[in-house]
Design an enzyme around this catalytic site. Structure first.
Site, PDB file in Angstrom:
ATOM      1  N   HIS A 244      -0.633 -12.102   0.757  1.00 46.32           N
ATOM      2  CA  HIS A 244      -1.553 -11.173   0.111  1.00 46.32           C
ATOM      3  C   HIS A 244      -2.206 -11.774  -1.132  1.00 46.32           C
ATOM      4  O   HIS A 244      -3.380 -11.522  -1.413  1.00 46.32           O
ATOM      5  CB  HIS A 244      -0.803  -9.889  -0.246  1.00 46.32           C
ATOM      6  CG  HIS A 244      -1.665  -8.678  -0.344  1.00 46.32           C
ATOM      7  ND1 HIS A 244      -1.161  -7.399  -0.320  1.00 46.32           N
ATOM      8  CD2 HIS A 244      -3.001  -8.526  -0.462  1.00 46.32           C
ATOM      9  CE1 HIS A 244      -2.143  -6.526  -0.421  1.00 46.32           C
ATOM     10  NE2 HIS A 244      -3.278  -7.192  -0.517  1.00 46.32           N
TER      11      HIS A 244
ATOM     12  N   GLY B 199     -17.988  -2.204  -1.615  1.00 46.01           N
ATOM     13  CA  GLY B 199     -17.746  -2.172  -3.062  1.00 46.01           C
ATOM     14  C   GLY B 199     -16.867  -1.031  -3.521  1.00 46.01           C
ATOM     15  O   GLY B 199     -17.133  -0.412  -4.548  1.00 46.01           O
ATOM     16  N   ARG B 200     -15.792  -0.754  -2.772  1.00 45.42           N
ATOM     17  CA  ARG B 200     -14.876   0.350  -3.095  1.00 45.42           C
ATOM     18  C   ARG B 200     -15.623   1.676  -3.227  1.00 45.42           C
ATOM     19  O   ARG B 200     -15.299   2.516  -4.060  1.00 45.42           O
ATOM     20  CB  ARG B 200     -14.085   0.042  -4.372  1.00 45.42           C
ATOM     21  CG  ARG B 200     -13.153  -1.144  -4.222  1.00 45.42           C
ATOM     22  CD  ARG B 200     -12.319  -1.401  -5.464  1.00 45.42           C
ATOM     23  NE  ARG B 200     -11.369  -2.466  -5.182  1.00 45.42           N
ATOM     24  CZ  ARG B 200     -11.631  -3.768  -5.282  1.00 45.42           C
ATOM     25  NH1 ARG B 200     -12.842  -4.152  -5.674  1.00 45.42           N
ATOM     26  NH2 ARG B 200     -10.731  -4.677  -4.991  1.00 45.42           N
ATOM     27  N   GLY B 201     -16.624   1.840  -2.380  1.00 49.20           N
ATOM     28  CA  GLY B 201     -17.358   3.101  -2.317  1.00 49.20           C
ATOM     29  C   GLY B 201     -18.686   3.098  -3.022  1.00 49.20           C
ATOM     30  O   GLY B 201     -19.519   3.979  -2.771  1.00 49.20           O
TER      31      GLY B 201
ATOM     32  N   TYR C 260       0.845  -1.202   0.000  1.00 50.34           N
ATOM     33  CA  TYR C 260       0.000   0.000   0.000  1.00 50.34           C
ATOM     34  C   TYR C 260       0.879   1.249   0.000  1.00 50.34           C
ATOM     35  O   TYR C 260       1.529   1.565   1.001  1.00 50.34           O
ATOM     36  CB  TYR C 260      -0.921   0.042   1.222  1.00 50.34           C
ATOM     37  CG  TYR C 260      -1.944  -1.068   1.299  1.00 50.34           C
ATOM     38  CD1 TYR C 260      -2.278  -1.841   0.188  1.00 50.34           C
ATOM     39  CD2 TYR C 260      -2.599  -1.345   2.494  1.00 50.34           C
ATOM     40  CE1 TYR C 260      -3.217  -2.853   0.264  1.00 50.34           C
ATOM     41  CE2 TYR C 260      -3.559  -2.348   2.577  1.00 50.34           C
ATOM     42  CZ  TYR C 260      -3.850  -3.100   1.462  1.00 50.34           C
ATOM     43  OH  TYR C 260      -4.792  -4.102   1.557  1.00 50.34           O
TER      44      TYR C 260
ATOM     45  N   SER D 166     -13.184  -4.541   1.157  1.00 52.48           N
ATOM     46  CA  SER D 166     -14.082  -3.841   0.230  1.00 52.48           C
ATOM     47  C   SER D 166     -15.553  -4.180   0.498  1.00 52.48           C
ATOM     48  O   SER D 166     -16.308  -4.491  -0.428  1.00 52.48           O
ATOM     49  CB  SER D 166     -13.720  -4.167  -1.225  1.00 52.48           C
ATOM     50  OG  SER D 166     -12.447  -3.668  -1.560  1.00 52.48           O
ATOM     51  N   PRO D 167     -15.998  -4.117   1.746  1.00 57.25           N
ATOM     52  CA  PRO D 167     -17.378  -4.486   2.069  1.00 57.25           C
ATOM     53  C   PRO D 167     -18.411  -3.513   1.531  1.00 57.25           C
ATOM     54  O   PRO D 167     -19.598  -3.845   1.489  1.00 57.25           O
ATOM     55  CB  PRO D 167     -17.394  -4.520   3.598  1.00 57.25           C
ATOM     56  CG  PRO D 167     -16.326  -3.550   3.999  1.00 57.25           C
ATOM     57  CD  PRO D 167     -15.249  -3.713   2.957  1.00 57.25           C
TER      58      PRO D 167
END
Length: 355
Positions: A138, A220-222, A70, A217-218
């Site tokens: 990862h 959905g990436r926003g 990251y 990503s719960p």
């Protein structure tokens, strides 16, 4: 979202145990995913990132998830500064297994023993600690047997550098093979109202083996929030690399997300809270213990996410009617959830098209 849907008092997170026996790790049932503070979805100043982490901590959350990739170490460095003087108050997870390349789509998965053992020392230095609570592979390296990767991670436990190990985006079979080498504390994979391939093989495996599950990503990436707009996708936003956010797919998926927002509005909760509550309801059906790790750059957005824990902090409640309305939406999503389906469990399990 209406003002009435903005939570005034955040629920206190419940305590959960990921894994069993020697692999057991106790933490909060929601964690902070620290990819956002490395600029993946837009820039954020270091001071603002530290303030956000402080807000998350004051909200009762003690689980922080980062990775060496990251921001090429930036996220770990910021988390390390935040943890100075209070390391033992937090459950800290980081990851190894994606080797830097020419950017998203040009990187490679790497899981050989030498690389894993080399990279833990770099992560510990950036994090300013001598151990991490949870160390994930990862991505599964297609050229290295999962038994080798799991064995190397297990050796780090024996060395005292790691307290528990995990896998990210592993198939049900890979989970079973790795767990036979060294007990896994957790498996981390994408899971949301819009991404559900893990329900076929992965969730049954972790439930059977007593391994914790950490959905990333719960929201959905926003997409599954009240704030997302295609106009927010700046030139450097990493979401441009994902099929959901490209061309006509984005237009379609934004319209589909609007259906989720309407359902959330009907029950007067933020859409992000509904998305988190949905996860807990579905996890209970599988008999899986979860701790989602949403990420954001804004304290207000974090509050909406944490509201998904429900009044008692144990995971919220979604009505049967809402569950029914949400059930079929994943099948309508346009595009795959990853830029390379071979990198995610569903791709290798034949559940989503391979490139």
């Amino acid at each position: 979202m209406t003002d009435s849907a903005q939570p005034e008092t955040l629920p206190t997170p419940a305590t959960v145990t990921l894994g069993t026996g020697q692999a057991a790790l106790t933490t909060t049932n929601i964690g902070y995913g620290a990819m956002s503070i490395a600029g993946a979805y837009g820039s954020i100043a270091e001071d603002a990132a530290l303030q956000l982490l402080e807000h998350v901590s004051e909200s009762g959350v003690n689980f922080i998830d980062t990775a060496n990739i990251y921001g090429d170490g930036v996220s770990e460095e910021i988390v390390g500064k935040f943890l100075t003087g209070r390391r033992d108050e937090f459950v800290l997870a980081t990851k190894v297994g994606i080797e830097k390349g020419g950017g998203v789509g040009q990187r490679r998965a790497r899981g050989d023993s030498a690389y894993i053992k080399e990279q833990i020392d770099h992560s510990l230095r950036r994090l300013g600690t001598d151990y991490v609570d949870l160390y994930y592979l990862h991505r599964v390296d297609p050229e290295v047997p999962i038994e080798e990767s799991a064995g190397a991670l297990g050796e780090l436990v024996e060395a005292g550098k790691v307290r528990g190990i995990g896998l990210s985006e592993a198939t049900g079979e890979e989970i079973r093979r790795a767990h036979a080498v060294h007990p896994l504390s957790a498996v981390q994979s994408e899971w949301s109202i819009f991404a559900r391939d893990v329900e076929v093989h992965v969730l049954p495996a972790v439930a059977e083996l007593g391994i914790g599950f950490v959905p990333y990503s719960p929201v959905g990436r926003g997409l599954l929030t009240d704030h997302f707009s295609p106009d927010d996708l700046t030139e450097g936003d990493g979401r441009h690399n994902f099929p959901w956010f490209q061309g006509e797919n984005l237009t379609h998926n934004q319209q589909l997300a609007q259906k989720v927002r309407q359902i959330a509005a009907e029950v007067s909760v933020p859409t992000a809270a509904l998305a988190l509550s949905w996860l807990f309801e579905k996890a209970a059906g599988f008999g899986a213990t979860i701790s989602p790790i949403p990420g954001t750059r804004y304290a207000k957005h974090w509050n909406e996410l944490q509201a998904g824990l429900g009044a008692d902090g144990s995971g919220g409640t979604v009505s049967a009617a809402a569950l029914e309305q949400l059930e079929g939406l994943a099948a309508e999503v346009a595009g795959e959830r990853s830029f390379n389906s071979g990198w995610v469990s569903g791709g290798r399990e034949g559940l989503v098209p391979r490139p």
